[in-house]
Each structure stands twice: as structure tokens, then as C-alpha cells.
Design an enzyme around this catalytic site. Structure first.
Site, PDB file in Angstrom:
ATOM      1  N   GLU A   1     -30.147  37.370 -17.782  1.00 40.68           N
ATOM      2  CA  GLU A   1     -29.011  36.573 -17.285  1.00 40.68           C
ATOM      3  C   GLU A   1     -27.830  37.431 -16.862  1.00 40.68           C
ATOM      4  OE1 GLU A   1     -28.837  33.923 -20.710  1.00 40.68           O
ATOM      5  OE2 GLU A   1     -29.777  32.312 -19.542  1.00 40.68           O
TER       6      GLU A   1
ATOM      7  N   ASP B   1     -36.123  24.953 -16.050  1.00 41.74           N
ATOM      8  CA  ASP B   1     -37.241  24.100 -16.474  1.00 41.74           C
ATOM      9  C   ASP B   1     -36.703  22.693 -16.737  1.00 41.74           C
ATOM     10  OD1 ASP B   1     -36.195  25.803 -18.969  1.00 41.74           O
ATOM     11  OD2 ASP B   1     -36.724  23.774 -19.638  1.00 41.74           O
TER      12      ASP B   1
HETATM   13  N1  LIG Z   1     -35.872  24.011 -22.403  1.00 43.66           N
HETATM   14  C1  LIG Z   1     -34.830  24.751 -22.874  1.00 43.66           C
HETATM   15  N2  LIG Z   1     -34.394  24.542 -24.135  1.00 43.66           N
HETATM   16  C2  LIG Z   1     -33.333  25.238 -24.614  1.00 43.66           C
HETATM   17  N3  LIG Z   1     -32.668  26.182 -23.916  1.00 43.66           N
HETATM   18  C3  LIG Z   1     -33.090  26.420 -22.654  1.00 43.66           C
HETATM   19  C4  LIG Z   1     -32.629  27.334 -21.669  1.00 43.66           C
HETATM   20  C5  LIG Z   1     -31.426  28.231 -21.769  1.00 43.66           C
HETATM   21  N4  LIG Z   1     -31.599  29.484 -22.557  1.00 43.66           N
HETATM   22  C6  LIG Z   1     -32.836  30.173 -22.299  1.00 43.66           C
HETATM   23  C7  LIG Z   1     -33.230  30.835 -23.600  1.00 43.66           C
HETATM   24  C8  LIG Z   1     -34.532  30.228 -24.128  1.00 43.66           C
HETATM   25  C9  LIG Z   1     -35.017  30.962 -25.338  1.00 43.66           C
HETATM   26  S1  LIG Z   1     -36.739  30.717 -25.700  1.00 43.66           S
HETATM   27  C10 LIG Z   1     -37.588  31.848 -24.672  1.00 43.66           C
HETATM   28  C11 LIG Z   1     -37.395  33.261 -25.167  1.00 43.66           C
HETATM   29  O1  LIG Z   1     -38.465  34.116 -24.763  1.00 43.66           O
HETATM   30  C12 LIG Z   1     -38.257  35.464 -25.189  1.00 43.66           C
HETATM   31  C13 LIG Z   1     -39.528  36.284 -24.988  1.00 43.66           C
HETATM   32  O2  LIG Z   1     -40.551  35.768 -25.818  1.00 43.66           O
HETATM   33  C14 LIG Z   1     -32.076  30.573 -24.534  1.00 43.66           C
HETATM   34  O3  LIG Z   1     -31.111  31.612 -24.446  1.00 43.66           O
HETATM   35  C15 LIG Z   1     -31.511  29.293 -23.990  1.00 43.66           C
HETATM   36  C16 LIG Z   1     -33.441  27.171 -20.573  1.00 43.66           C
HETATM   37  N5  LIG Z   1     -34.379  26.180 -20.815  1.00 43.66           N
HETATM   38  C17 LIG Z   1     -34.181  25.719 -22.088  1.00 43.66           C
END
Ligand SMILES: Nc1ncnc2c(CN3C[C@H](CCSCCOCCO)[C@@H](O)C3)c[nH]c12
Length: 230
Positions: free
Chosen positions: A14, A198
Site C-alpha cells: 500500500e 474484493d
Molecule cells: N475483505 C476484507 N476484509 C478486511 N479488510 C480488507 C481489506 C483491507 N486491508 C487489507 C489487509 C487484509 C489482511 S489479510 C491478507 C494478508 O495476507 C498476507 C500474506 O499472507 C488488511 O490490512 C486490511 C481489503 N479487503 C478486506
């Protein structure tokens, strides 16, 4: 005129689009975070990503203000869509933020409320108006609405719909309300922008992986273009 502008994200992806736009960059590590200090179009900027979730975001937002002397904070990142009007890649700015997983309803309080707190924290209207100016100039669509924050990656339509109905939220993520609590408590104007990665449903995990980078860039490119007007 702010002294120093903080631009914060939660994940490295980000803030990555921002770093090569800064001049005279110096980096420092403090409390397990890396802070990138530099200039952009003559303005002093500090960029950092917090790591995922409300606790990390609270720590980084506080350090940006208290340790690095930022007096204005812009957040850039991605979010899950609740509103059907938001498609992947679309931009949303928060007019208010709430915590969907804060729950002492056993005592008769509404979801998202604790004593001496507020369910929905408003963002800075001047910064929102600057965003609308930039969107008009660039011919970009910009949604404005409530963003719900919680310490969970939501990949479940039932949970997403409950959050939408309970908080009248248009999008959800995991850090914005923490930034709101810190900045509003410390009198620092703040702004939260997210690009949709998403739809917080059963496909969220796949879509997130597929669109994180492109949506993060969409948000970061917009936020950096606001700096000249601040
Ligand atoms: N549906 C959703 N629910 C909640 N938050 C979000 C967001 C916003 N940000 C993305 C990130 C997701 C962290 S999990 C993936 C991590 O992978 C790391 C590598 O394994 C966290 O900082 C919140 C986008 N879609 C979302």
C-alpha cells in the site's frame, strides 16, 4: 499549511507506489516500524506501513504524530466492498469510521460503542473536499461513505451484510477506525482513502490476492496527487 504530512498504509504494497515519488529520503526504524522521511513537491512527508490490524495501526499513527511530528495524516490502502455500487478498483473516501468488532452490547450499548467513545468518528471535511476537487480534475469517480474497521479479514457475505446494515457502512477494512481514534483524540486532521480489492464475500481471498497491488496503486496515486493542494 501543515508542517509535515503523514501518509500511512497497513501493508508494504500500500505504500510501495509512494516511495519512489519522494525526494531526499531517509529511513528510520522505530518501535518495529520503518519510517520513510522525504519531500514531495516541496512538502515534508513521512510514509510508513503499520502492519495489519487495529493495534498495529494505532501504534504507527501515534508514532507518526508524536515521534515524527506529523500534523496531518492521509491513509491509503485497499478495502472490501459492502455496497453493490463499489466494484474492484473503485475509490472510496471515508466520511466516518466505526469499529464493527467492538462489542459490549451485553450492557445495552450499541455495537461499536464504549463509554466516552463514539460509534462513528468523522473525518476532516477540508481534506474530503480536496479529494473531490482532485477527482473532478482527473475525471475519476469517488464514492464517499462510512467505512467499518475490524480485526478480521471478512470473506463471508452474511458477516459483510450484517456490518453494512448495523453501521450503514459502504466498505470494510482493518485499520481506518484506529487512525480515526488516534487523530481525532490528538486534534490531527485525517483522511482515509481506500480502493476496492474484493467484495468481502467467499471470493474475497482470491480477489484480494489478485487485485491488492493494482488497487493499492490506484489509491496511492490519488492520495499523492492531493498533497499539492494541501
Ligand atoms: N475483505 C476484507 N476484509 C478486511 N479488510 C480488507 C481489506 C483491507 N486491508 C487489507 C489487509 C487484509 C489482511 S489479510 C491478507 C494478508 O495476507 C498476507 C500474506 O499472507 C488488511 O490490512 C486490511 C481489503 N479487503 C478486506
Amino acid at each position: 499549511m501543515p508542517k509535515k504530512i503523514a501518509i500511512m498504509g497497513a501493508m508494504p504494497e500500500e505504500i510501495a507506489p509512494l516511495l519512489d515519488k519522494l525526494d531526499n529520503v531517509t529511513t528510520s526504524v522505530y518501535a518495529c516500524n520503518t519510517y520513510y522521511e522525504g519531500t514531495y513537491r516541496g512538502k515534508e512527508i513521512v510514509v510508513a506501513y503499520s502492519k495489519i490490524g487495529k493495534v498495529f495501526a494505532t501504534l504507527t499513527a501515534t508514532m507518526l504524530i508524536e515521534k515524527f511530528g506529523c500534523d496531518l495524516l492521509l491513509f491509503s490502502g485497499v478495502a472490501g466492498a459492502i455496497s453493490d455500487e463499489l466494484a474492484i478498483g473503485d475509490l472510496i473516501i471515508a466520511d466516518g469510521l466505526c469499529q464493527h468488532d467492538l462489542d459490549i452490547t451485553a450492557f445495552g450499548h450499541p455495537h461499536g460503542y464504549v463509554p466516552e467513545g463514539e460509534v462513528c468518528i468523522p473525518t476532516d471535511v477540508t481534506l474530503r473536499n480536496i479529494a473531490k476537487e482532485v477527482a473532478n480534475e482527473k475525471g475519476l469517480k469517488l464514492k464517499e461513505g462510512i467505512i467499518a474497521t475490524g480485526d478480521q479479514f471478512v470473506a463471508n457475505s452474511e458477516r459483510k451484510e450484517w456490518i453494512g446494515e448495523t453501521f450503514k457502512a459502504h466498505a470494510l477494512e482493518m485499520e481506518g477506525a484506529s487512525v480515526a481514534v488516534v487523530c481525532s483524540s490528538m486534534g490531527v486532521p485525517f483522511f482515509i482513502m481506500r480502493a476496492i480489492s474484493d467484495s468481502a464475500d467467499m471470493d474475497a481471498g482470491f480477489d484480494f490476492d489478485a487485485f491488492l497491488e493494482s488497487s493499492a496503486k490506484t489509491s496511492a496515486d490519488f492520495v499523492i496527487s492531493m498533497v499539492e493542494k494541501i
